[in-house]
Design a protein around this motif. Structure first.
Motif, PDB file in Angstrom:
ATOM      1  N   THR A 108       0.844  -1.200   0.000  1.00 26.59           N
ATOM      2  CA  THR A 108       0.000   0.000   0.000  1.00 26.59           C
ATOM      3  C   THR A 108       0.878   1.248   0.000  1.00 26.59           C
ATOM      4  OG1 THR A 108      -1.561  -1.254   1.323  1.00 26.59           O
ATOM      5  CG2 THR A 108      -1.922   1.122   1.220  1.00 26.59           C
ATOM      6  N   ASP A 109       1.882   1.257   0.877  1.00 28.05           N
ATOM      7  CA  ASP A 109       2.768   2.428   0.982  1.00 28.05           C
ATOM      8  C   ASP A 109       3.507   2.675  -0.328  1.00 28.05           C
ATOM      9  OD1 ASP A 109       2.009   2.596   3.566  1.00 28.05           O
ATOM     10  OD2 ASP A 109       3.996   2.336   4.454  1.00 28.05           O
ATOM     11  N   LEU A 110       4.050   1.597  -0.899  1.00 27.02           N
ATOM     12  CA  LEU A 110       4.868   1.769  -2.107  1.00 27.02           C
ATOM     13  C   LEU A 110       4.045   2.199  -3.319  1.00 27.02           C
ATOM     14  CD1 LEU A 110       7.549  -1.059  -2.161  1.00 27.02           C
ATOM     15  CD2 LEU A 110       7.952   1.385  -2.389  1.00 27.02           C
ATOM     16  N   GLU A 111       2.836   1.643  -3.437  1.00 26.90           N
ATOM     17  CA  GLU A 111       1.993   2.029  -4.579  1.00 26.90           C
ATOM     18  C   GLU A 111       1.689   3.520  -4.529  1.00 26.90           C
ATOM     19  OE1 GLU A 111      -1.083  -0.920  -4.177  1.00 26.90           O
ATOM     20  OE2 GLU A 111       0.240  -2.444  -5.058  1.00 26.90           O
ATOM     21  N   MET A 112       1.350   4.010  -3.343  1.00 26.37           N
ATOM     22  CA  MET A 112       1.026   5.434  -3.180  1.00 26.37           C
ATOM     23  C   MET A 112       2.285   6.289  -3.414  1.00 26.37           C
ATOM     24  SD  MET A 112      -1.734   7.042  -1.229  1.00 26.37           S
ATOM     25  CE  MET A 112      -1.891   6.216   0.337  1.00 26.37           C
ATOM     26  N   HIS A 113       3.381   5.839  -2.841  1.00 28.26           N
ATOM     27  CA  HIS A 113       4.645   6.568  -2.933  1.00 28.26           C
ATOM     28  C   HIS A 113       5.086   6.705  -4.408  1.00 28.26           C
ATOM     29  CE1 HIS A 113       8.791   7.689  -1.856  1.00 28.26           C
ATOM     30  NE2 HIS A 113       9.178   6.819  -2.774  1.00 28.26           N
ATOM     31  N   MET A 114       5.034   5.605  -5.138  1.00 25.75           N
ATOM     32  CA  MET A 114       5.501   5.654  -6.531  1.00 25.75           C
ATOM     33  C   MET A 114       4.576   6.517  -7.376  1.00 25.75           C
ATOM     34  SD  MET A 114       7.176   1.945  -7.355  1.00 25.75           S
ATOM     35  CE  MET A 114       5.626   1.201  -7.648  1.00 25.75           C
ATOM     36  N   ARG A 115       3.291   6.501  -7.045  1.00 25.69           N
ATOM     37  CA  ARG A 115       2.359   7.377  -7.796  1.00 25.69           C
ATOM     38  C   ARG A 115       2.732   8.843  -7.616  1.00 25.69           C
ATOM     39  NH1 ARG A 115      -2.222   4.399  -6.784  1.00 25.69           N
ATOM     40  NH2 ARG A 115      -3.007   5.851  -5.241  1.00 25.69           N
ATOM     41  N   LYS A 116       3.085   9.198  -6.382  1.00 30.65           N
ATOM     42  CA  LYS A 116       3.472  10.599  -6.117  1.00 30.65           C
ATOM     43  C   LYS A 116       4.715  10.959  -6.920  1.00 30.65           C
ATOM     44  CE  LYS A 116       2.214  10.391  -1.329  1.00 30.65           C
ATOM     45  NZ  LYS A 116       2.738  10.507   0.022  1.00 30.65           N
ATOM     46  N   PRO A 128      11.851  15.944   1.070  1.00 28.38           N
ATOM     47  CA  PRO A 128      11.850  15.399   2.448  1.00 28.38           C
ATOM     48  C   PRO A 128      10.701  14.426   2.696  1.00 28.38           C
ATOM     49  CG  PRO A 128      11.960  17.811   2.467  1.00 28.38           C
ATOM     50  CD  PRO A 128      11.779  17.412   1.044  1.00 28.38           C
ATOM     51  N   VAL A 129       9.570  14.645   2.013  1.00 31.41           N
ATOM     52  CA  VAL A 129       8.443  13.718   2.192  1.00 31.41           C
ATOM     53  C   VAL A 129       8.823  12.346   1.621  1.00 31.41           C
ATOM     54  CG1 VAL A 129       6.031  13.239   1.560  1.00 31.41           C
ATOM     55  CG2 VAL A 129       6.720  15.570   2.143  1.00 31.41           C
ATOM     56  N   MET A 130       9.424  12.350   0.426  1.00 31.75           N
ATOM     57  CA  MET A 130       9.834  11.077  -0.185  1.00 31.75           C
ATOM     58  C   MET A 130      10.880  10.377   0.680  1.00 31.75           C
ATOM     59  SD  MET A 130       8.034  10.711  -2.913  1.00 31.75           S
ATOM     60  CE  MET A 130       6.738  11.629  -2.110  1.00 31.75           C
ATOM     61  N   GLU A 131      11.824  11.145   1.225  1.00 30.82           N
ATOM     62  CA  GLU A 131      12.877  10.545   2.072  1.00 30.82           C
ATOM     63  C   GLU A 131      12.264   9.893   3.317  1.00 30.82           C
ATOM     64  OE1 GLU A 131      16.859  13.159   1.028  1.00 30.82           O
ATOM     65  OE2 GLU A 131      15.382  14.009   2.397  1.00 30.82           O
ATOM     66  N   ALA A 132      11.273  10.574   3.899  1.00 31.20           N
ATOM     67  CA  ALA A 132      10.621  10.003   5.092  1.00 31.20           C
ATOM     68  C   ALA A 132       9.880   8.726   4.717  1.00 31.20           C
ATOM     69  CB  ALA A 132       9.661  11.023   5.698  1.00 31.20           C
ATOM     70  N   GLU A 133       9.257   8.720   3.542  1.00 33.32           N
ATOM     71  CA  GLU A 133       8.539   7.518   3.112  1.00 33.32           C
ATOM     72  C   GLU A 133       9.513   6.371   2.802  1.00 33.32           C
ATOM     73  OE1 GLU A 133       4.607   9.884   1.433  1.00 33.32           O
ATOM     74  OE2 GLU A 133       5.744   8.666   0.008  1.00 33.32           O
ATOM     75  N   HIS A 134      10.688   6.709   2.263  1.00 33.64           N
ATOM     76  CA  HIS A 134      11.710   5.677   2.019  1.00 33.64           C
ATOM     77  C   HIS A 134      12.110   5.033   3.341  1.00 33.64           C
ATOM     78  CE1 HIS A 134      13.153   7.919  -1.845  1.00 33.64           C
ATOM     79  NE2 HIS A 134      12.096   7.166  -2.072  1.00 33.64           N
ATOM     80  N   GLU A 135      12.272   5.870   4.344  1.00 37.70           N
ATOM     81  CA  GLU A 135      12.694   5.363   5.654  1.00 37.70           C
ATOM     82  C   GLU A 135      11.647   4.399   6.218  1.00 37.70           C
ATOM     83  OE1 GLU A 135      14.942   8.052   7.602  1.00 37.70           O
ATOM     84  OE2 GLU A 135      15.389   6.611   9.204  1.00 37.70           O
TER      85      GLU A 135
END
Ligand code: FE2
Ligand code: FE2
Length: 247
Positions: free
Chosen positions: A140-148, A180-187
């Motif tokens: 779920t997290d990755l699908e949303m993250h990659m869409r962004k 910074p949002v992407m970096e936090a999501e990577h973490e």
């Protein structure tokens, strides 16, 4: 490591490596990622630490690590891919083509295998139920993250890279908003896969594991490798290039 200038030749290997960061070393040569993985050292989200600091924190024998890094250099032989020298638009295309496509192809497989294995073996090995939950969360997290990234951040970066002069305002906006949002999501996603690694005893199936169980652990480890390289390319190379443009 790139060939060293002559004044480095007499320096002790330990000195050469100790103060360099893990991210720097992997940026120069991605084949070194496997060595850091072997020692349980994160090169994507935690790559900013120096070798010395990381070894001290985890109680790792720094000399053994350096020996392995050096022998990997002679083993891999060929020239490493220098992602750092790639133009930004090419890096973005590579990340999309190689890593986003990999994630999209493999998440359904991981979801299917983890659900099946949890259902059949979850009563005997309850960690499989937790693994399935983590896989769903990660998906779920990755699908949303990659869409962004695909719909907002990467088009902004590509547009910026096409301009003759650096658009300082847009660059500032990118570096202080989406990055910074992407970096936090990577973490966060990095933490989930590390949790899966622990739950699965470093992706080691037990003796009674059936073929799907073994395939799940194999695919999870492959997914972790791809994810760490993916995050490394974004955090330590792509975003770093943007910071350099702004400097
Ligand atoms: Fe990505
Ligand atoms: Fe990302």
């Amino acid at each position: 490591m790139a060939s060293l200038p002559p004044y480095f030749c007499n320096m002790d290997k330990k000195e050469l490596y100790a103060h360099r960061t893990i991210a720097e070393i992997v940026t120069e040569d991605i084949s070194k990622a496997g060595i850091f993985k072997k020692y349980g050292l994160d090169f994507c989200c935690g790559g900013g630490r120096s070798i010395e600091e990381a070894c001290m924190k985890k109680g790792i024998d720094m000399e053994a690590l350096i020996r392995d890094l050096e022998s990997e250099k002679s083993r891999s032989g060929g020239r490493p891919v220098r992602f750092k020298s790639w133009p930004v638009h090419l890096l973005v295309d590579y990340i999309l083509e190689v890593h986003h496509n990999y994630v999209r192809e493999n998440l359904p497989i991981l979801k299917q295998f983890s659900a099946k294995v949890a259902k059949v073996h979850g009563h005997a090995d309850p960690e499989l139920i937790q693994i399935q939950q983590r896989v769903e969360e990660m998906a779920t997290d990755l699908e949303m993250h990659m869409r962004k990234e695909e719909e907002i951040l990467f088009p902004m970066i590509k547009k910026l890279s096409e301009q003759r002069e650096v658009d300082a305002e847009t660059l500032h906006l990118i570096l202080h908003g989406p990055v910074p949002v992407m970096e936090a999501e990577h973490e966060r996603v990095g933490d989930i896969i590390k949790e899966i690694r622990d739950l699965s005893h470093q992706f080691t199936p037990p003796g009674h594991a059936c073929n799907t169980y073994k395939a799940l652990y194999f695919k999870l480890e492959e997914f972790e490798d791809d994810l760490f390289q993916h995050i490394h390319l974004e955090n330590n190379i792509l975003f770093e290039k943007l910071r350099e443009m702004a400097a």
